[in-house]
Design a protein around this motif. Structure first.
Motif, PDB file in Angstrom:
ATOM      1  N   VAL A 155      46.528  42.245  41.849  1.00 27.11           N
ATOM      2  CA  VAL A 155      46.436  42.271  40.382  1.00 27.11           C
ATOM      3  C   VAL A 155      46.081  43.679  39.930  1.00 27.11           C
ATOM      4  N   ALA A 156      45.078  44.273  40.548  1.00 27.20           N
ATOM      5  CA  ALA A 156      44.661  45.631  40.184  1.00 27.20           C
ATOM      6  C   ALA A 156      45.795  46.631  40.375  1.00 27.20           C
ATOM      7  N   PHE A 157      46.535  46.503  41.469  1.00 23.85           N
ATOM      8  CA  PHE A 157      47.681  47.384  41.713  1.00 23.85           C
ATOM      9  C   PHE A 157      48.694  47.287  40.568  1.00 23.85           C
ATOM     10  N   LEU A 158      49.059  46.070  40.200  1.00 26.03           N
ATOM     11  CA  LEU A 158      50.049  45.891  39.126  1.00 26.03           C
ATOM     12  C   LEU A 158      49.548  46.451  37.804  1.00 26.03           C
ATOM     13  N   LYS A 159      48.271  46.295  37.536  1.00 20.59           N
ATOM     14  CA  LYS A 159      47.685  46.809  36.298  1.00 20.59           C
ATOM     15  C   LYS A 159      47.638  48.331  36.305  1.00 20.59           C
ATOM     16  N   GLN A 160      47.111  48.903  37.380  1.00 22.07           N
ATOM     17  CA  GLN A 160      46.894  50.351  37.437  1.00 22.07           C
ATOM     18  C   GLN A 160      48.180  51.142  37.619  1.00 22.07           C
ATOM     19  N   GLU A 161      49.056  50.671  38.485  1.00 20.60           N
ATOM     20  CA  GLU A 161      50.262  51.437  38.816  1.00 20.60           C
ATOM     21  C   GLU A 161      51.449  51.142  37.899  1.00 20.60           C
ATOM     22  N   HIS A 162      51.443  49.967  37.265  1.00 18.95           N
ATOM     23  CA  HIS A 162      52.613  49.583  36.486  1.00 18.95           C
ATOM     24  C   HIS A 162      52.288  49.162  35.059  1.00 18.95           C
ATOM     25  N   GLY A 163      51.025  49.187  34.686  1.00 22.95           N
ATOM     26  CA  GLY A 163      50.632  48.932  33.307  1.00 22.95           C
ATOM     27  C   GLY A 163      50.707  47.489  32.852  1.00 22.95           C
ATOM     28  N   LEU A 164      50.751  46.552  33.783  1.00 27.99           N
ATOM     29  CA  LEU A 164      50.777  45.150  33.384  1.00 27.99           C
ATOM     30  C   LEU A 164      49.407  44.744  32.873  1.00 27.99           C
ATOM     31  N   GLY A 165      49.403  43.812  31.923  1.00 29.79           N
ATOM     32  CA  GLY A 165      48.152  43.253  31.453  1.00 29.79           C
ATOM     33  C   GLY A 165      47.578  42.327  32.510  1.00 29.79           C
ATOM     34  N   HIS A 166      46.283  42.053  32.393  1.00 31.91           N
ATOM     35  CA  HIS A 166      45.617  41.237  33.398  1.00 31.91           C
ATOM     36  C   HIS A 166      46.243  39.851  33.529  1.00 31.91           C
ATOM     37  N   GLY A 167      46.489  39.179  32.428  1.00 37.18           N
ATOM     38  CA  GLY A 167      47.051  37.828  32.469  1.00 37.18           C
ATOM     39  C   GLY A 167      48.421  37.785  33.107  1.00 37.18           C
ATOM     40  N   HIS A 168      49.256  38.758  32.775  1.00 38.92           N
ATOM     41  CA  HIS A 168      50.596  38.811  33.344  1.00 38.92           C
ATOM     42  C   HIS A 168      50.537  39.104  34.844  1.00 38.92           C
ATOM     43  N   ALA A 169      49.734  40.075  35.234  1.00 35.85           N
ATOM     44  CA  ALA A 169      49.610  40.416  36.652  1.00 35.85           C
ATOM     45  C   ALA A 169      49.053  39.232  37.433  1.00 35.85           C
ATOM     46  N   ASN A 170      48.031  38.601  36.900  1.00 33.61           N
ATOM     47  CA  ASN A 170      47.419  37.463  37.573  1.00 33.61           C
ATOM     48  C   ASN A 170      48.410  36.311  37.729  1.00 33.61           C
ATOM     49  N   ALA A 171      49.212  36.050  36.711  1.00 34.66           N
ATOM     50  CA  ALA A 171      50.205  34.975  36.781  1.00 34.66           C
ATOM     51  C   ALA A 171      51.231  35.245  37.882  1.00 34.66           C
ATOM     52  N   LEU A 172      51.714  36.469  37.961  1.00 38.07           N
ATOM     53  CA  LEU A 172      52.686  36.821  38.993  1.00 38.07           C
ATOM     54  C   LEU A 172      52.101  36.649  40.388  1.00 38.07           C
ATOM     55  N   VAL A 173      50.883  37.140  40.578  1.00 41.00           N
ATOM     56  CA  VAL A 173      50.247  37.071  41.893  1.00 41.00           C
ATOM     57  C   VAL A 173      49.955  35.613  42.266  1.00 41.00           C
ATOM     58  N   ALA A 174      49.398  34.858  41.332  1.00 38.28           N
ATOM     59  CA  ALA A 174      49.075  33.457  41.616  1.00 38.28           C
ATOM     60  C   ALA A 174      50.326  32.676  41.995  1.00 38.28           C
ATOM     61  N   HIS A 175      51.395  32.877  41.238  1.00 37.37           N
ATOM     62  CA  HIS A 175      52.642  32.156  41.496  1.00 37.37           C
ATOM     63  C   HIS A 175      53.204  32.499  42.870  1.00 37.37           C
ATOM     64  N   GLU A 176      53.291  33.790  43.162  1.00 29.70           N
ATOM     65  CA  GLU A 176      53.965  34.204  44.399  1.00 29.70           C
ATOM     66  C   GLU A 176      53.121  33.922  45.635  1.00 29.70           C
ATOM     67  N   LEU A 177      51.832  34.124  45.563  1.00 27.80           N
ATOM     68  CA  LEU A 177      51.002  33.818  46.726  1.00 27.80           C
ATOM     69  C   LEU A 177      50.992  32.327  47.012  1.00 27.80           C
ATOM     70  N   LYS A 225      44.245  41.085  49.163  1.00 24.75           N
ATOM     71  CA  LYS A 225      43.569  40.037  48.399  1.00 24.75           C
ATOM     72  C   LYS A 225      44.220  39.906  47.026  1.00 24.75           C
ATOM     73  N   HIS A 226      44.114  38.704  46.475  1.00 23.75           N
ATOM     74  CA  HIS A 226      44.702  38.392  45.165  1.00 23.75           C
ATOM     75  C   HIS A 226      44.354  39.458  44.125  1.00 23.75           C
ATOM     76  N   MET A 227      43.068  39.725  43.950  1.00 20.40           N
ATOM     77  CA  MET A 227      42.661  40.655  42.891  1.00 20.40           C
ATOM     78  C   MET A 227      43.024  42.105  43.205  1.00 20.40           C
ATOM     79  N   GLU A 228      43.214  42.443  44.462  1.00 22.82           N
ATOM     80  CA  GLU A 228      43.691  43.780  44.803  1.00 22.82           C
ATOM     81  C   GLU A 228      45.135  43.959  44.333  1.00 22.82           C
TER      82      GLU A 228
END
Length: 71
Positions: A41-63, A36-39
């Protein structure tokens, strides 16, 4: 030249802040396309330290690209 809009507008700051090309992050999103989209996002935030906005942008774009068959 048109100004980049939407999630891709975050890409230059993502590269500058995290030191990896956007393709590096997009590949991680593609590898988790069954999640899922937010899963993802959570992975990128927790495992790689990305901020929420950056992680969300990457996921939204690629999906969205995957859904349209562009990747």
């Amino acid at each position: 030249m048109d100004k980049v809009k939407g999630p891709a507008s975050y890409f230059p700051s993502i590269e500058a802040k995290y030191g990896q090309p956007v393709d590096h992050w997009l590949a991680m999103v593609r590898e988790r396309a069954g999640m899922k989209h937010m899963e993802i996002v959570a992975f990128l935030k927790q495992e790689h330290g990305l901020g929420h906005g950056h992680a969300n942008a990457l996921v939204a774009h690629e999906l969205a690209a995957l859904k349209k068959g562009k990747t």
